[in-house]
Design a protein around this motif. Structure first.
Motif, PDB file in Angstrom:
ATOM      1  N   GLU A   1      -9.641 -40.645   5.767  1.00 32.07           N
ATOM      2  CA  GLU A   1      -9.894 -39.236   6.053  1.00 32.07           C
ATOM      3  C   GLU A   1      -9.207 -38.376   5.006  1.00 32.07           C
ATOM      4  OE1 GLU A   1      -9.060 -35.753   9.351  1.00 32.07           O
ATOM      5  OE2 GLU A   1      -8.033 -37.666   9.541  1.00 32.07           O
ATOM      6  N   ILE A   2      -9.962 -37.435   4.467  1.00 28.49           N
ATOM      7  CA  ILE A   2      -9.402 -36.418   3.588  1.00 28.49           C
ATOM      8  C   ILE A   2      -9.695 -35.082   4.258  1.00 28.49           C
ATOM      9  CG2 ILE A   2      -9.427 -35.351   1.312  1.00 28.49           C
ATOM     10  CD1 ILE A   2     -10.325 -38.073   0.196  1.00 28.49           C
ATOM     11  N   SER A   3      -8.667 -34.485   4.815  1.00 29.91           N
ATOM     12  CA  SER A   3      -8.843 -33.279   5.619  1.00 29.91           C
ATOM     13  C   SER A   3      -9.142 -32.060   4.741  1.00 29.91           C
ATOM     14  CB  SER A   3      -7.580 -33.008   6.448  1.00 29.91           C
ATOM     15  OG  SER A   3      -6.519 -32.615   5.597  1.00 29.91           O
ATOM     16  N   ASN A   4      -9.688 -31.033   5.379  1.00 30.26           N
ATOM     17  CA  ASN A   4      -9.931 -29.770   4.681  1.00 30.26           C
ATOM     18  C   ASN A   4      -8.631 -29.192   4.158  1.00 30.26           C
ATOM     19  OD1 ASN A   4     -12.703 -29.809   5.001  1.00 30.26           O
ATOM     20  ND2 ASN A   4     -12.637 -28.711   6.936  1.00 30.26           N
ATOM     21  N   ARG A   5      -7.532 -29.394   4.883  1.00 28.08           N
ATOM     22  CA  ARG A   5      -6.231 -28.887   4.435  1.00 28.08           C
ATOM     23  C   ARG A   5      -5.829 -29.533   3.115  1.00 28.08           C
ATOM     24  NH1 ARG A   5      -2.105 -30.773   8.101  1.00 28.08           N
ATOM     25  NH2 ARG A   5      -1.605 -32.254   6.504  1.00 28.08           N
ATOM     26  N   VAL A   6      -6.060 -30.827   2.981  1.00 26.26           N
ATOM     27  CA  VAL A   6      -5.750 -31.532   1.742  1.00 26.26           C
ATOM     28  C   VAL A   6      -6.611 -30.986   0.611  1.00 26.26           C
ATOM     29  CG1 VAL A   6      -5.941 -33.769   0.563  1.00 26.26           C
ATOM     30  CG2 VAL A   6      -4.902 -33.638   2.831  1.00 26.26           C
ATOM     31  N   ILE A   7      -7.900 -30.839   0.857  1.00 19.83           N
ATOM     32  CA  ILE A   7      -8.818 -30.313  -0.154  1.00 19.83           C
ATOM     33  C   ILE A   7      -8.400 -28.906  -0.574  1.00 19.83           C
ATOM     34  CG2 ILE A   7     -11.193 -29.546  -0.547  1.00 19.83           C
ATOM     35  CD1 ILE A   7     -12.054 -31.973   1.203  1.00 19.83           C
ATOM     36  N   GLU A   8      -8.095 -28.062   0.385  1.00 21.63           N
ATOM     37  CA  GLU A   8      -7.677 -26.687   0.079  1.00 21.63           C
ATOM     38  C   GLU A   8      -6.389 -26.662  -0.732  1.00 21.63           C
ATOM     39  OE1 GLU A   8      -7.556 -24.958   3.977  1.00 21.63           O
ATOM     40  OE2 GLU A   8      -9.748 -24.943   4.144  1.00 21.63           O
ATOM     41  N   SER A   9      -5.464 -27.566  -0.451  1.00 22.17           N
ATOM     42  CA  SER A   9      -4.207 -27.622  -1.200  1.00 22.17           C
ATOM     43  C   SER A   9      -4.461 -27.941  -2.674  1.00 22.17           C
ATOM     44  CB  SER A   9      -3.266 -28.666  -0.609  1.00 22.17           C
ATOM     45  OG  SER A   9      -2.853 -28.298   0.669  1.00 22.17           O
ATOM     46  N   VAL A  10      -5.376 -28.849  -2.940  1.00 24.64           N
ATOM     47  CA  VAL A  10      -5.696 -29.194  -4.326  1.00 24.64           C
ATOM     48  C   VAL A  10      -6.474 -28.064  -4.984  1.00 24.64           C
ATOM     49  CG1 VAL A  10      -6.914 -30.816  -5.831  1.00 24.64           C
ATOM     50  CG2 VAL A  10      -5.618 -31.669  -3.875  1.00 24.64           C
ATOM     51  N   GLU A  11      -7.367 -27.432  -4.244  1.00 26.54           N
ATOM     52  CA  GLU A  11      -8.148 -26.325  -4.815  1.00 26.54           C
ATOM     53  C   GLU A  11      -7.274 -25.141  -5.213  1.00 26.54           C
ATOM     54  OE1 GLU A  11     -12.558 -26.846  -2.829  1.00 26.54           O
ATOM     55  OE2 GLU A  11     -11.044 -25.781  -1.668  1.00 26.54           O
ATOM     56  N   GLU A  12      -6.080 -25.059  -4.667  1.00 29.28           N
ATOM     57  CA  GLU A  12      -5.164 -23.979  -5.034  1.00 29.28           C
ATOM     58  C   GLU A  12      -4.571 -24.174  -6.432  1.00 29.28           C
ATOM     59  OE1 GLU A  12      -2.228 -23.585  -1.967  1.00 29.28           O
ATOM     60  OE2 GLU A  12      -3.716 -22.991  -0.470  1.00 29.28           O
ATOM     61  N   ILE A  13      -4.722 -25.347  -7.003  1.00 34.40           N
ATOM     62  CA  ILE A  13      -4.227 -25.603  -8.359  1.00 34.40           C
ATOM     63  C   ILE A  13      -5.259 -25.036  -9.332  1.00 34.40           C
ATOM     64  CG2 ILE A  13      -3.519 -27.355 -10.030  1.00 34.40           C
ATOM     65  CD1 ILE A  13      -2.885 -29.167  -7.577  1.00 34.40           C
ATOM     66  N   GLU A  14      -4.891 -23.972  -9.999  1.00 36.74           N
ATOM     67  CA  GLU A  14      -5.812 -23.273 -10.899  1.00 36.74           C
ATOM     68  C   GLU A  14      -6.311 -24.214 -11.999  1.00 36.74           C
ATOM     69  OE1 GLU A  14      -5.841 -19.537 -13.992  1.00 36.74           O
ATOM     70  OE2 GLU A  14      -4.258 -19.647 -12.490  1.00 36.74           O
ATOM     71  N   GLY A  15      -7.628 -24.204 -12.183  1.00 34.56           N
ATOM     72  CA  GLY A  15      -8.224 -25.004 -13.240  1.00 34.56           C
ATOM     73  C   GLY A  15      -8.696 -26.378 -12.806  1.00 34.56           C
ATOM     74  N   LEU A  16      -8.484 -26.726 -11.525  1.00 33.08           N
ATOM     75  CA  LEU A  16      -9.009 -27.993 -11.015  1.00 33.08           C
ATOM     76  C   LEU A  16     -10.098 -27.708  -9.989  1.00 33.08           C
ATOM     77  CD1 LEU A  16      -5.928 -30.348 -10.502  1.00 33.08           C
ATOM     78  CD2 LEU A  16      -7.451 -30.152 -12.467  1.00 33.08           C
ATOM     79  N   PHE A  17     -11.050 -28.610  -9.935  1.00 32.58           N
ATOM     80  CA  PHE A  17     -12.183 -28.464  -9.027  1.00 32.58           C
ATOM     81  C   PHE A  17     -12.318 -29.714  -8.174  1.00 32.58           C
ATOM     82  CE2 PHE A  17     -12.838 -25.923 -12.770  1.00 32.58           C
ATOM     83  CZ  PHE A  17     -13.183 -24.697 -12.237  1.00 32.58           C
ATOM     84  N   VAL A  18     -12.608 -29.504  -6.896  1.00 34.56           N
ATOM     85  CA  VAL A  18     -12.739 -30.601  -5.945  1.00 34.56           C
ATOM     86  C   VAL A  18     -14.186 -30.671  -5.498  1.00 34.56           C
ATOM     87  CG1 VAL A  18     -11.996 -31.515  -3.721  1.00 34.56           C
ATOM     88  CG2 VAL A  18     -10.369 -30.243  -5.138  1.00 34.56           C
ATOM     89  N   GLU A  19     -14.760 -31.865  -5.584  1.00 32.33           N
ATOM     90  CA  GLU A  19     -16.135 -32.080  -5.144  1.00 32.33           C
ATOM     91  C   GLU A  19     -16.173 -33.335  -4.285  1.00 32.33           C
ATOM     92  OE1 GLU A  19     -18.888 -31.252  -8.782  1.00 32.33           O
ATOM     93  OE2 GLU A  19     -16.962 -32.052  -9.508  1.00 32.33           O
ATOM     94  N   LYS A  20     -16.967 -33.292  -3.237  1.00 32.46           N
ATOM     95  CA  LYS A  20     -17.136 -34.489  -2.410  1.00 32.46           C
ATOM     96  C   LYS A  20     -18.086 -35.415  -3.162  1.00 32.46           C
ATOM     97  CE  LYS A  20     -15.908 -32.683   1.968  1.00 32.46           C
ATOM     98  NZ  LYS A  20     -15.679 -33.187   3.279  1.00 32.46           N
TER      99      LYS A  20
END
Length: 159
Positions: free
Chosen positions: A133-152
């Motif tokens: 499981e990769i929670s939305n909270r985990v995804i949001e935490s990574v998305e807060e790093i400027e210049g990185l993009f998260v895609e399923k």
């Protein structure tokens, strides 16, 4: 099983076949080459490399994972005096160095935890996180790093 791809590549520049259409650097060996009319510098590389390391540390913290193990180790650089071997445990103290070796293409491996969490590294500076499981909270935490993009996206390195 969940899998996400974390990259420096903005998804708005992907075509319908998921091919990235902008000319960008894709590896450490691209330092001092020109992309989009601009010289790619070591300083620029180091900033992006640090973001990838931060993304890993962010996810490990969110998932409360203290140690990872090396799996499927491949060593590409004979010049490095590496004390790494298959199954070695990587704690937070040496995670930075192992990540740098992977991202700079001196070694390749998967980093895995005992409770089914894996980090896979692909060609062209792609990084995947795979877990039950990769929670939305985990995804949001990574998305807060400027210049990185998260895609399923499913990792190509899943057995």
């Amino acid at each position: 099983m969940d899998s996400i791809r974390v990259t420096k590549y903005n998804p708005q520049y992907r075509d319908t076949n998921d091919v990235y259409t902008r000319e960008e650097w894709t590896s450490f060996s691209d330092i001092n080459k020109v992309f989009q009319g601009k010289l790619f510098s070591l300083n620029e590389y180091l900033l992006v490399e640090e973001k990838y390391i931060k993304a890993v540390k962010t996810i490990l913290k969110e998932k409360n994972i203290k140690n990872l193990k090396i799996r499927d180790l491949e060593i590409y650089s004979e010049d490095l005096n590496l004390n790494l071997k298959e199954g070695d445990s990587i704690g937070s103290l040496n995670l930075n160095e192992v990540m740098k070796m992977i991202l700079r293409e001196n070694i390749w491996c998967k980093l895995v935890s005992d409770d089914y969490f894996e980090i896979h590294f692909g060609y062209d500076y792609y990084m995947y996180f795979v877990s039950n499981e990769i929670s939305n909270r985990v995804i949001e935490s990574v998305e807060e790093i400027e210049g990185l993009f998260v895609e399923k996206r499913k990792s190509s390195y899943i057995r």
